[in-house]
Design an enzyme around this catalytic site. Structure first.
Site, short mmCIF file in Angstrom:
data_model
loop_
_atom_site.label_atom_id
_atom_site.label_comp_id
_atom_site.label_asym_id
_atom_site.label_seq_id
_atom_site.Cartn_x
_atom_site.Cartn_y
_atom_site.Cartn_z
N GLN A 99 2.79 -6.71 -3.59
CA GLN A 99 2.80 -6.36 -2.16
C GLN A 99 4.06 -5.55 -1.84
O GLN A 99 4.53 -4.82 -2.68
CB GLN A 99 2.72 -7.64 -1.31
CG GLN A 99 1.31 -8.22 -1.22
CD GLN A 99 0.89 -8.96 -2.48
OE1 GLN A 99 1.69 -9.62 -3.11
NE2 GLN A 99 -0.37 -8.83 -2.83
N LYS B 85 2.13 2.07 -5.19
CA LYS B 85 2.77 1.53 -6.39
C LYS B 85 1.93 1.73 -7.63
O LYS B 85 2.44 2.07 -8.70
CB LYS B 85 3.01 0.01 -6.26
CG LYS B 85 4.04 -0.37 -5.25
CD LYS B 85 4.16 -1.88 -5.16
CE LYS B 85 2.93 -2.59 -4.65
NZ LYS B 85 2.58 -2.33 -3.26
N ASP C 61 0.81 -1.23 0.00
CA ASP C 61 0.00 0.00 0.00
C ASP C 61 0.84 1.27 0.00
O ASP C 61 0.45 2.29 0.57
CB ASP C 61 -0.97 0.02 1.21
CG ASP C 61 -1.76 -1.27 1.30
OD1 ASP C 61 -2.27 -1.70 0.26
OD2 ASP C 61 -1.84 -1.85 2.39
N GLY D 298 -4.06 -4.32 -4.13
CA GLY D 298 -5.07 -3.36 -4.52
C GLY D 298 -4.40 -2.10 -5.00
O GLY D 298 -3.56 -1.54 -4.30
N HIS D 299 -4.69 -1.69 -6.22
CA HIS D 299 -4.08 -0.49 -6.77
C HIS D 299 -5.17 0.52 -7.11
O HIS D 299 -6.12 0.19 -7.81
CB HIS D 299 -3.29 -0.84 -8.04
CG HIS D 299 -2.07 -1.66 -7.76
ND1 HIS D 299 -1.50 -2.50 -8.67
CD2 HIS D 299 -1.32 -1.75 -6.65
CE1 HIS D 299 -0.45 -3.07 -8.13
NE2 HIS D 299 -0.32 -2.64 -6.91
P1 IMP Z 1 -2.24 -12.94 1.90
O1 IMP Z 1 -1.31 -12.33 0.90
O2 IMP Z 1 -3.69 -12.72 1.59
O3 IMP Z 1 -1.90 -14.36 2.20
O4 IMP Z 1 -2.01 -12.15 3.28
C1 IMP Z 1 -0.78 -12.23 3.98
C2 IMP Z 1 -0.40 -10.87 4.57
O5 IMP Z 1 -0.11 -9.98 3.50
C3 IMP Z 1 -1.51 -10.20 5.37
O6 IMP Z 1 -0.93 -9.43 6.41
C4 IMP Z 1 -2.15 -9.26 4.35
O7 IMP Z 1 -2.82 -8.17 4.96
C5 IMP Z 1 -0.93 -8.81 3.61
N1 IMP Z 1 -1.23 -8.33 2.25
C6 IMP Z 1 -1.51 -9.07 1.15
N2 IMP Z 1 -1.70 -8.28 0.08
C7 IMP Z 1 -1.49 -7.02 0.50
C8 IMP Z 1 -1.51 -5.75 -0.15
O8 IMP Z 1 -1.71 -5.62 -1.35
N3 IMP Z 1 -1.27 -4.66 0.63
C9 IMP Z 1 -0.98 -4.77 1.95
N4 IMP Z 1 -0.94 -5.94 2.59
C10 IMP Z 1 -1.20 -7.04 1.89
#
Ligand code: IMP
Length: 439
Positions: A232, A25, A22, A49-50
Site C-alpha cells: 500500500q 509501484k 496506487d 493491486g499491481h
Molecule cells: P484494507 O487494507 O482492505 O483494510 O483497507 C483499508 C484502507 O486501505 C481502505 O481505504 C482501502 O481502500 C485502502 N487500501 C488497501 N489496499 C490498497 C491499495 O492497494 N491501494 C490503495 N488503497 C488501498
C-alpha cells in the site's frame, strides 16, 4: 546533467508508495527487477493491486510480487504479509496459464498469517453494519487477519503445510469469532467446511512454503540483490497514516526488515513512489480532492479505477504538505514520480504546501484531522505544458514546465528525484541521475 540513462541497482532497495497507494509501484518494481535476484513483498495482502504492462501484455497481480514476471527473479511473500490461499491459487493459475514458469521461483514464508474466508466475511459485515462509520476497506479480510495475528490465534502458512493440530487451532479461532459473528447477525464458523478448504490448500501449496528469513539472510551474505516491495502507501500506515482510515500493517520502509527477519542494514536504500497528483480509494481525509473537470481529467486519463476492487479512485492535486512528511517517516532516500503524462493538457497545476483547518494554518495534517470540519489546502500554482510527456525517455525531452514541476516537488520534499515514469509501459521510464541509489 540529467539524462535518460538506464538504472544500475547497486544495493538492496525497498520500494514503497508515498501516498495512499496506487502510485505505480508494480510498474517500477517490475522495471527495477531487471537488476534484482529476489523481489520480496513485505506487507499487506491481496488488497494491493499491481498492473504491469510489457510487450503488449498486461498482468494484474495482488499478492504475488511483480518480480515474478522476470524469469531470473525469485518472488518472495514475506512473513509480514497476510496470505489468502484461495486467492494465491488463482493468481498462480493465471500466471501459469500465461506461460510463466513458477517452479522454485515463488516462496511463501511459513510465518505469514492466513486470511481465511471468515476474515473477509467479518470485514464485509463490519463495513455494512449500521451505526458504524465504514472505513472503505477492500472487504477482503486484511484487517481481521492482522487482528488475529496480534491476538496470537492466527493460523500461519507453516501451520497449514506442516501443522498437526490444525483442528485445535481452528477451534480457538472460532471461539473468538463466533461471538462477533453472532453480534453481527452471521452464523457460527463452519469448521468442517474450513477444515476441508485447508486440506485442499495444503495439498496444492505445500511446495511454496519456505523458511524465508534464513534463505534471504544467506542470499544477502552472498551479495545477491534484493528488492523489497510494499503493498500500500505510507499514508495508509497503521501508525503514521491518516488513522483510522488506514490499512492494518506498517507500510513504511523500516517494516521490510521486520517482516523478513533480516538485519536492518540488509534492506539497503528506500525509494518512494509518488504519483504526479493524488488519489485515494476508500474513506478518509483528502484535502486536495477535486470534484470538478480537473478531477474528471485525472480519473479518465489516469484510468483511476482500483485494480483489486474496481472502485473509482478519488482524485486531486498533488499534496506536498502530506508528501513531505510521508517521505520522511517512510525513510525515503530517493523518489520516483509516475504518471507525469496524465497532467498533459492541463493549463495550470496546483501543489498543496500547507492547510488552513477551521481557520488556522497547519504545515502538515494533524493527528485529529478526521474530526476537522473545514480543511482547506494552501496552494502554489505552476504553469502546465502544451504537448505531451507520454512515453518520453529523456529528461531533456520533457517540456520545460514539466521539468520545473518535477524540480519544485523535489525541492519541497527534500529528497532527490531518481526516476520518472511517463506511461504504463515498462519502457516508458527513465533514471534522472546515475548515483542516486548509492547515496
Ligand atoms: P484494507 O487494507 O482492505 O483494510 O483497507 C483499508 C484502507 O486501505 C481502505 O481505504 C482501502 O481502500 C485502502 N487500501 C488497501 N489496499 C490498497 C491499495 O492497494 N491501494 C490503495 N488503497 C488501498
Amino acid at each position: 546533467m540529467r539524462q535518460g540513462q538506464s538504472l544500475r541497482m547497486k544495493q538492496n532497495l525497498v520500494v514503497l508508495g508515498a501516498q495512499w497507494g496506487d502510485e505505480g509501484k508494480g510498474k517500477l518494481v517490475d522495471y527495477l527487477a531487471g537488476e534484482a535476484d529476489y523481489v520480496v513483498r513485505f506487507q499487506g495482502g491481496h488488497n494491493a493491486g499491481h498492473t504491469i504492462c510489457f510487450d503488449g501484455k498486461t498482468f494484474k497481480l495482488n499478492i504475488v510480487p511483480s518480480g515474478i514476471l522476470r524469469p531470473h527473479v525469485t518472488a518472495v511473500i514475506a512473513g509480514g504479509t497476510v496470505v489468502a490461499c484461495d486467492h494465491l491459487l488463482e493468481e498462480i493459475k493465471g500466471l501459469e496459464d500465461a506461460g510463466i514458469d513458477l517452479s522454485g521461483r515463488l516462496w511463501v514464508s511459513d510465518t505469514a498469517p492466513l486470511v481465511l474466508p471468515l476474515h473477509a466475511e467479518l470485514d464485509a459485515l463490519r463495513e455494512g453494519a449500521s451505526g458504524t462509520d465504514a472505513l472503505g476497506t477492500t472487504k477482503l479480510g486484511i484487517g481481521p487477519a492482522y487482528e488475529d495475528k496480534v491476538g496470537r490465534r492466527a493460523l500461519r502458512f507453516g501451520d497449514l503445510i506442516e501443522g498437526r493440530v490444525l483442528r485445535e487451532k481452528l477451534a480457538r479461532i472460532a471461539l473468538h469469532h463466533n461471538p462477533l459473528r453472532r453480534a453481527l447477525g452471521a452464523p457460527p464458523v463452519d469448521l468442517e467446511a474450513l477444515n476441508e478448504n485447508l486440506q485442499t490448500w495444503r495439498a496444492l501449496l505445500k511446495d511454496y512454503a519456505v523458511r524465508v528469513p534464513e534463505r534471504l539472510y544467506a542470499a544477502a551474505r552472498k551479495g545477491k540483490r534484493i528488492l523489497f516491495e510494499g503493498g500500500q502507501g505510507a499514508m495508509l500506515d497503521i501508525d503514521h497514516g491518516t488513522f483510522p482510515y488506514v490499512t492494518s500493517s506498517n507500510t513504511v520502509g523500516a517494516s521490510a526488515a521486520v517482516s523478513c527477519g533480516l538485519p536492518f542494514a540488509d534492506t539497503g536504500k528506500i525509494l518512494a513512489i509518488v504519483k504526479a497528483y493524488t488519489t485515494r480509494v476508500g474513506a478518509g481525509p483528502f484535502p486536495t480532492e477535486l470534484s470538478d473537470g480537473v478531477g474528471r481529467h485525472l480519473a479518465q486519463k489516469g484510468l483511476e479505477i482500483g485494480t483489486t476492487t474496481g472502485r473509482a479512485r478519488r482524485c486531486g492535486w498533488l499534496d506536498v504538505a502530506l508528501l513531505k512528511r510521508s517521505v520522511q517517516f517512510a525513510g525515503a532516500d530517493s523518489m520516483a514520480i509516475t504518471k507525469l503524462d496524465v497532467l498533459d493538457g492541463l493549463e495550470a497545476l496546483k501543489i498543496a504546501t500547507a492547510y488552513t483547518i477551521d481557520g488556522r494554518r497547519y504545515e502538515s495534517l494533524p493527528a485529529w484531522v478526521d474530526e476537522a470540519t473545514d480543511v482547506q489546502p494552501v496552494y502554489e500554482t505552476m504553469a502546465g505544458w502544451s504537448g505531451s510527456c507520454a512515453n518520453l525517455r529523456r529528461w531533456d525531452d520533457l517540456p520545460e514546465q514539466a521539468r520545473a514541476y518535477l524540480k519544485r516537488i523535489e525541492a519541497l520534499c527534500g529528497v532527490p528525484l531518481a526516476l520518472v515514469s511517463t506511461g504504463p509501459d515498462r519502457a516508458a521510464t527513465f533514471a534522472t541521475r546515475p548515483d542516486v541509489f548509492v547515496g
